[in-house]
Design a protein around this motif. Structure first.
Motif, PDB file in Angstrom:
ATOM      1  N   VAL A 114      36.040 -29.855 -72.106  1.00 40.93           N
ATOM      2  CA  VAL A 114      37.485 -29.598 -72.083  1.00 40.93           C
ATOM      3  C   VAL A 114      38.046 -29.813 -70.671  1.00 40.93           C
ATOM      4  O   VAL A 114      37.314 -29.697 -69.685  1.00 40.93           O
ATOM      5  N   ALA A 115      39.326 -30.110 -70.604  1.00 44.41           N
ATOM      6  CA  ALA A 115      39.991 -30.201 -69.292  1.00 44.41           C
ATOM      7  C   ALA A 115      40.169 -28.790 -68.742  1.00 44.41           C
ATOM      8  O   ALA A 115      40.017 -27.796 -69.466  1.00 44.41           O
ATOM      9  N   ASP A 116      40.514 -28.694 -67.472  1.00 41.49           N
ATOM     10  CA  ASP A 116      40.757 -27.383 -66.863  1.00 41.49           C
ATOM     11  C   ASP A 116      42.030 -26.738 -67.407  1.00 41.49           C
ATOM     12  O   ASP A 116      43.006 -27.432 -67.723  1.00 41.49           O
ATOM     13  N   THR A 117      42.028 -25.423 -67.457  1.00 43.71           N
ATOM     14  CA  THR A 117      43.272 -24.687 -67.707  1.00 43.71           C
ATOM     15  C   THR A 117      44.143 -24.796 -66.440  1.00 43.71           C
ATOM     16  O   THR A 117      43.640 -25.146 -65.366  1.00 43.71           O
ATOM     17  N   GLU A 118      45.410 -24.420 -66.599  1.00 46.04           N
ATOM     18  CA  GLU A 118      46.309 -24.436 -65.424  1.00 46.04           C
ATOM     19  C   GLU A 118      45.786 -23.540 -64.313  1.00 46.04           C
ATOM     20  O   GLU A 118      45.827 -23.880 -63.125  1.00 46.04           O
ATOM     21  N   GLU A 119      45.239 -22.396 -64.742  1.00 43.99           N
ATOM     22  CA  GLU A 119      44.702 -21.427 -63.773  1.00 43.99           C
ATOM     23  C   GLU A 119      43.508 -22.037 -63.019  1.00 43.99           C
ATOM     24  O   GLU A 119      43.391 -21.887 -61.795  1.00 43.99           O
ATOM     25  N   ALA A 120      42.656 -22.742 -63.756  1.00 41.64           N
ATOM     26  CA  ALA A 120      41.488 -23.353 -63.106  1.00 41.64           C
ATOM     27  C   ALA A 120      41.927 -24.441 -62.131  1.00 41.64           C
ATOM     28  O   ALA A 120      41.363 -24.567 -61.028  1.00 41.64           O
ATOM     29  N   ALA A 176      36.547 -30.974 -51.043  1.00 43.79           N
ATOM     30  CA  ALA A 176      37.971 -31.026 -51.394  1.00 43.79           C
ATOM     31  C   ALA A 176      38.246 -32.206 -52.321  1.00 43.79           C
ATOM     32  O   ALA A 176      38.966 -32.087 -53.325  1.00 43.79           O
ATOM     33  N   ALA A 177      37.651 -33.349 -51.993  1.00 49.84           N
ATOM     34  CA  ALA A 177      37.908 -34.563 -52.781  1.00 49.84           C
ATOM     35  C   ALA A 177      37.419 -34.399 -54.221  1.00 49.84           C
ATOM     36  O   ALA A 177      38.124 -34.765 -55.175  1.00 49.84           O
ATOM     37  N   ALA A 178      36.238 -33.816 -54.384  1.00 48.82           N
ATOM     38  CA  ALA A 178      35.695 -33.668 -55.745  1.00 48.82           C
ATOM     39  C   ALA A 178      36.426 -32.565 -56.513  1.00 48.82           C
ATOM     40  O   ALA A 178      36.651 -32.686 -57.722  1.00 48.82           O
ATOM     41  N   GLN A 179      36.806 -31.503 -55.823  1.00 50.61           N
ATOM     42  CA  GLN A 179      37.575 -30.448 -56.508  1.00 50.61           C
ATOM     43  C   GLN A 179      38.872 -31.024 -57.054  1.00 50.61           C
ATOM     44  O   GLN A 179      39.261 -30.749 -58.188  1.00 50.61           O
ATOM     45  N   GLN A 180      39.551 -31.816 -56.233  1.00 55.22           N
ATOM     46  CA  GLN A 180      40.806 -32.427 -56.695  1.00 55.22           C
ATOM     47  C   GLN A 180      40.527 -33.373 -57.863  1.00 55.22           C
ATOM     48  O   GLN A 180      41.299 -33.437 -58.821  1.00 55.22           O
ATOM     49  N   GLY A 181      39.412 -34.078 -57.778  1.00 54.01           N
ATOM     50  CA  GLY A 181      39.042 -34.999 -58.860  1.00 54.01           C
ATOM     51  C   GLY A 181      38.712 -34.259 -60.149  1.00 54.01           C
ATOM     52  O   GLY A 181      39.136 -34.665 -61.235  1.00 54.01           O
ATOM     53  N   MET A 182      37.990 -33.138 -60.024  1.00 49.89           N
ATOM     54  CA  MET A 182      37.646 -32.375 -61.232  1.00 49.89           C
ATOM     55  C   MET A 182      38.900 -31.754 -61.847  1.00 49.89           C
ATOM     56  O   MET A 182      39.022 -31.660 -63.064  1.00 49.89           O
ATOM     57  N   ALA A 183      39.845 -31.349 -60.980  1.00 48.67           N
ATOM     58  CA  ALA A 183      41.096 -30.771 -61.478  1.00 48.67           C
ATOM     59  C   ALA A 183      41.884 -31.793 -62.298  1.00 48.67           C
ATOM     60  O   ALA A 183      42.619 -31.426 -63.213  1.00 48.67           O
ATOM     61  N   ARG A 184      41.712 -33.068 -61.967  1.00 50.90           N
ATOM     62  CA  ARG A 184      42.489 -34.109 -62.649  1.00 50.90           C
ATOM     63  C   ARG A 184      41.825 -34.626 -63.911  1.00 50.90           C
ATOM     64  O   ARG A 184      42.376 -35.488 -64.600  1.00 50.90           O
ATOM     65  N   ARG A 185      40.590 -34.152 -64.206  1.00 50.63           N
ATOM     66  CA  ARG A 185      39.914 -34.758 -65.349  1.00 50.63           C
ATOM     67  C   ARG A 185      40.612 -34.349 -66.649  1.00 50.63           C
ATOM     68  O   ARG A 185      41.196 -33.272 -66.731  1.00 50.63           O
TER      69      ARG A 185
END
Ligand code: MLT
Length: 259
Positions: A114-120, A176-185
């Motif tokens: 699943v994609a991240d929730t808004e909170e995640a 930071a780069a991967a966190q932003q990338g995971m947030a966008r999945r």
């Protein structure tokens, strides 16, 4: 951009994709156990381990494109067994989306679809900002308590310490780069019924990030997928119970006709 890669053994290819914010060494036991019979390829994903760090957002599909390029560069053109843990699993979904011809079989280890929730997403963006100003200590503090089973914490303090050091010494820019990338999945659950390759789902019995119930749900929705629950393990099952995970991989590769 250079990707560091361990490439050991010969035979059918097993590609091992590590979790966040770790590197290929989390698969050391499986590299050892399976390279007698397989060509085991274990890269450090972009930014991690000894691979190049790039600034900005690194999406899961950028990592998948990196892998397709890597396979070309090392002369692998046959479909491989794609085995990803957590973030490595997110990258495996992108391989299925964009490079499906590369995937001969699939192992989803302690991961989510699943994609991240808004909170995640908010949490990831906050961590991405903080690591750039405060360094990796807050990342260690946020992640370490979630990674291991109680048994690992009690019996294997040296393993916990090794992972702690790996996270501490990871590049803040890469985190930071991967966190932003995971947030966008985006959601990958729509892929389930399109998967036609043999699939194994592996989860530590005490995984608190990708739980047994969630992983069981994934296994139930992918045609023919089998679920293995790894005793005494949390989120990092290949490290916490290496023998069980190596045996599960060996059995699966045999069943999938890749031994
Ligand atoms: C991982 O182990 O790769 C992380 O838990 C992935 C994530 O932050 O979603």
């Amino acid at each position: 951009m250079n990707l560091h890669v361990v490439d050991r053994g010969s035979g059918p290819v097993l590609l091992l994709l590590h979790g966040f914010p770790l590197d290929h060494t989390m698969w050391n036991a499986q590299i050892e156990a399976l390279s007698a019979t397989h060509r085991v390829i274990a890269p450090d994903l972009r930014g991690f381990g000894r691979s190049s760090v790039t600034r900005g957002t690194v999406t899961m599909s950028m990592m998948a494109d990196d892998l397709a390029g890597l396979l070309d560069a090392i002369g692998v053109d046959e479909p491989v067994c794609m085995c990803g843990l957590s973030m490595g699993g997110y990258v495996a979904w992108e391989m299925l989306r964009h490079h499906a011809d590369r995937v001969g079989s699939l192992v989803l280890c302690d991961t989510r679809a699943v994609a991240d929730t808004e909170e995640a997403v908010t949490g990831r963006m906050a961590m991405a900002a903080r690591v750039l100003t405060d360094g990796t200590t807050p990342v260690v503090e946020a992640m370490l308590p979630k990674l291991f089973s109680p048994a690992t914490e009690e019996r294997c303090p040296e393993l916990v310490d090794t992972v702690k050091r790996t996270i501490f010494f990871t590049s803040p820019v890469a985190i930071a780069a991967a966190q932003q990338g995971m947030a966008r999945r985006t959601d990958a659950t729509f892929l389930f019924n399109q998967i036609t390759v043999p699939t194994l789902v592996v989860v530590g019995e005490h995984d608190s990030i990708s739980t047994v119930d969630e992983m069981r749900g994934i296994a139930q929705q992918i045609p023919g997928a089998r679920l293995v629950i790894v005793p005494d393990a949390g989120h990092l099952s290949p490290l916490e119970n290496p023998a069980a995970v190596s045996a599960a991989l060996k059995d699966f590769l045999g069943e999938a006709g890749q031994s």
